[in-house]
Design an enzyme around this catalytic site. Sequence first.
Site, short mmCIF file in Angstrom:
data_model
loop_
_atom_site.label_atom_id
_atom_site.label_comp_id
_atom_site.label_asym_id
_atom_site.label_seq_id
_atom_site.Cartn_x
_atom_site.Cartn_y
_atom_site.Cartn_z
N HIS A 172 -20.10 -11.58 44.68
CA HIS A 172 -19.13 -10.63 44.09
C HIS A 172 -18.17 -10.19 45.20
O HIS A 172 -17.49 -11.02 45.81
CB HIS A 172 -19.93 -9.49 43.43
CG HIS A 172 -19.14 -8.50 42.64
ND1 HIS A 172 -17.84 -8.70 42.23
CD2 HIS A 172 -19.47 -7.24 42.19
CE1 HIS A 172 -17.42 -7.64 41.55
NE2 HIS A 172 -18.38 -6.74 41.52
N HIS A 187 -15.44 -18.74 39.06
CA HIS A 187 -15.44 -17.42 38.41
C HIS A 187 -16.13 -17.54 37.07
O HIS A 187 -16.04 -18.57 36.42
CB HIS A 187 -13.99 -16.93 38.21
CG HIS A 187 -13.93 -15.46 37.96
ND1 HIS A 187 -14.05 -14.92 36.70
CD2 HIS A 187 -13.78 -14.43 38.83
CE1 HIS A 187 -13.98 -13.60 36.81
NE2 HIS A 187 -13.82 -13.28 38.08
N ASP A 195 -10.93 -13.49 45.95
CA ASP A 195 -11.42 -13.32 47.31
C ASP A 195 -10.94 -14.40 48.26
O ASP A 195 -11.07 -14.26 49.48
CB ASP A 195 -12.96 -13.31 47.30
CG ASP A 195 -13.48 -12.12 46.52
OD1 ASP A 195 -13.08 -11.00 46.86
OD2 ASP A 195 -14.24 -12.31 45.56
N1 COA Z 1 -18.31 -23.95 44.92
C1 COA Z 1 -18.75 -25.12 44.41
N2 COA Z 1 -19.21 -25.26 43.17
C2 COA Z 1 -19.21 -24.19 42.39
C3 COA Z 1 -18.76 -22.93 42.84
C4 COA Z 1 -18.29 -22.85 44.15
N3 COA Z 1 -17.85 -21.69 44.65
N4 COA Z 1 -18.89 -22.04 41.84
C5 COA Z 1 -19.40 -22.69 40.79
N5 COA Z 1 -19.60 -23.99 41.12
C6 COA Z 1 -20.09 -25.04 40.24
C7 COA Z 1 -21.49 -25.41 40.52
O1 COA Z 1 -21.56 -26.80 40.28
C8 COA Z 1 -22.29 -24.71 39.48
O2 COA Z 1 -23.39 -25.47 39.18
P1 COA Z 1 -24.75 -25.45 40.05
O3 COA Z 1 -25.73 -24.76 39.20
O4 COA Z 1 -25.02 -26.88 40.30
O5 COA Z 1 -24.52 -24.69 41.32
C9 COA Z 1 -21.34 -24.65 38.30
O6 COA Z 1 -20.03 -24.61 38.88
C10 COA Z 1 -21.46 -23.40 37.47
O7 COA Z 1 -21.54 -22.32 38.35
P2 COA Z 1 -22.36 -21.04 38.02
O8 COA Z 1 -22.78 -20.40 39.28
O9 COA Z 1 -23.42 -21.32 37.02
O10 COA Z 1 -21.28 -20.17 37.30
P3 COA Z 1 -21.23 -18.63 37.33
O11 COA Z 1 -20.31 -18.23 36.26
O12 COA Z 1 -22.57 -18.03 37.32
O13 COA Z 1 -20.63 -18.37 38.79
C11 COA Z 1 -19.70 -17.42 40.62
C12 COA Z 1 -19.59 -17.62 39.12
C13 COA Z 1 -18.54 -16.53 41.04
C14 COA Z 1 -21.01 -16.69 40.96
C15 COA Z 1 -19.67 -18.77 41.35
O14 COA Z 1 -18.49 -19.46 41.02
C16 COA Z 1 -19.79 -18.63 42.85
O15 COA Z 1 -20.91 -18.54 43.36
N6 COA Z 1 -18.66 -18.60 43.60
C17 COA Z 1 -18.69 -18.39 45.01
C18 COA Z 1 -18.75 -16.90 45.33
C19 COA Z 1 -17.47 -16.20 45.05
O16 COA Z 1 -16.41 -16.62 45.45
N7 COA Z 1 -17.60 -15.05 44.37
C20 COA Z 1 -16.46 -14.22 44.04
C21 COA Z 1 -16.19 -14.23 42.58
S1 COA Z 1 -14.68 -13.33 42.23
#
Ligand code: COA
Length: 380
Positions: A221, A261, A317
């Site tokens: 987050h 996201h 971010d």
């Molecule tokens: N880098 C690479 N692959 C990513 C990714 C990233 N930052 N974010 C998502 N993915 C891919 C992955 O393949 C994931 O599958 P996995 O289970 O094999 O890891 C798939 O997309 C789905 O992601 P998921 O984590 O299930 O989606 P979510 O809706 O729960 O995740 C976040 C959202 C923000 C938690 C996630 O995108 C993330 O961890 N981002 C990095 C942290 C970040 O920048 N956070 C700030 C958000 S504003």
Amino acid sequence: MAQTIYPGLAGINIATSQIALIDGIKGELLYRGYDIRELADRVGFEEVTYLLWNDDLPNRTRLDAFSDQLSGLFALPDPVYNLLHSLPEDTQPIHAIRTAISALAAFDENPDDVSTENIHRIGTSLLAKFPTITASFERIRKGMDPVAPDPDLPVAANFLYMLTGEMPNAAATRTMDVALVLHAEHGSNASTFTARTVASSLTDVYSAITSAVASLKGPLHGGANAAVMRTLEEIGSVEGVERYVLDALAQPHGRVMGFGHRVYRVVDPRAIILKEVARHLAEESGDSKWFEMSLEMERVMDREMERQGKQIKPNVDFFSASVYRMLGFPTDTYTPLFAVARISGWMAHLFEQYADNHLMRPRLVYEGPRGRVFKPIDQR
Ligand code: COA
């Protein structure tokens, strides 16, 4: 019978809201109906907070009254300055802020009353005090005295002034204001949902906001902006970006911070604005390294995600990391900067939550054992 599980509550609506619309397909963010792109260009943090806390933008008289109210609340109780002084100097700023917010409850004569009037009073006080806490701790940990807030300055300028002790220039103040406006609100994100959940037991605003800061801190987050900067620092050069991204994606569940996201399937509209801010700062300062690395990372991620058929794009971010670096902020203050802005949205949601409260109480599907035979302790 199999029961449906919603991991991470994805796709679950918990309430109706009047505050923000996020269209993850169009890449649109509206604060009470106004497009964030127009707001970022044209209003400051106080004005946008007034909007988030009320039905519409303020007229001049209302904005002046709100700004005056805030400036009278900038200063912290002396014991809270003492508390910040008492923390070890290697305390992470976000821990210091969370601690100070929690402590403020003890200096409030009426912290537990959740009537509309009282929660507005506390919210206004917290909005005014977040920048003071953040700037004060930044100086204290560097062995300097805090700079007293200047009641004649707006929030963004005052924050920069309290950090450096010098009057900030117009360009830095405007950039700070844009960052605050962009980070002010974003629907039912993890920290806002946390604030609403905590408040839903009808506990006090300080407890809800302390918990929201705790949630914001995590790298998935609000901690992501600092994680992006650490990644860029670790890579060190534009040439190293491609290798880093490929290695990260080759890991099981590998993530590149600042991408992806829960709601957006296209580039986060805030990232588009911050990218231009970063481009401008890089050109002005001649320090383009972080911005160029970010561009390269975006290029490689675009290519790789397209290959994998995934819609993973830069989020807020991603470019805020290089913006904050070019403004001279230490990496561990990036998430506190997010909190300084997001108190605005947290409070807007608490006003809605307290006004129409339902205790948050989802369920877990129990899959553990049943009917076990109890054995007294000396027979186990
Ligand atoms: N880098 C690479 N692959 C990513 C990714 C990233 N930052 N974010 C998502 N993915 C891919 C992955 O393949 C994931 O599958 P996995 O289970 O094999 O890891 C798939 O997309 C789905 O992601 P998921 O984590 O299930 O989606 P979510 O809706 O729960 O995740 C976040 C959202 C923000 C938690 C996630 O995108 C993330 O961890 N981002 C990095 C942290 C970040 O920048 N956070 C700030 C958000 S504003």
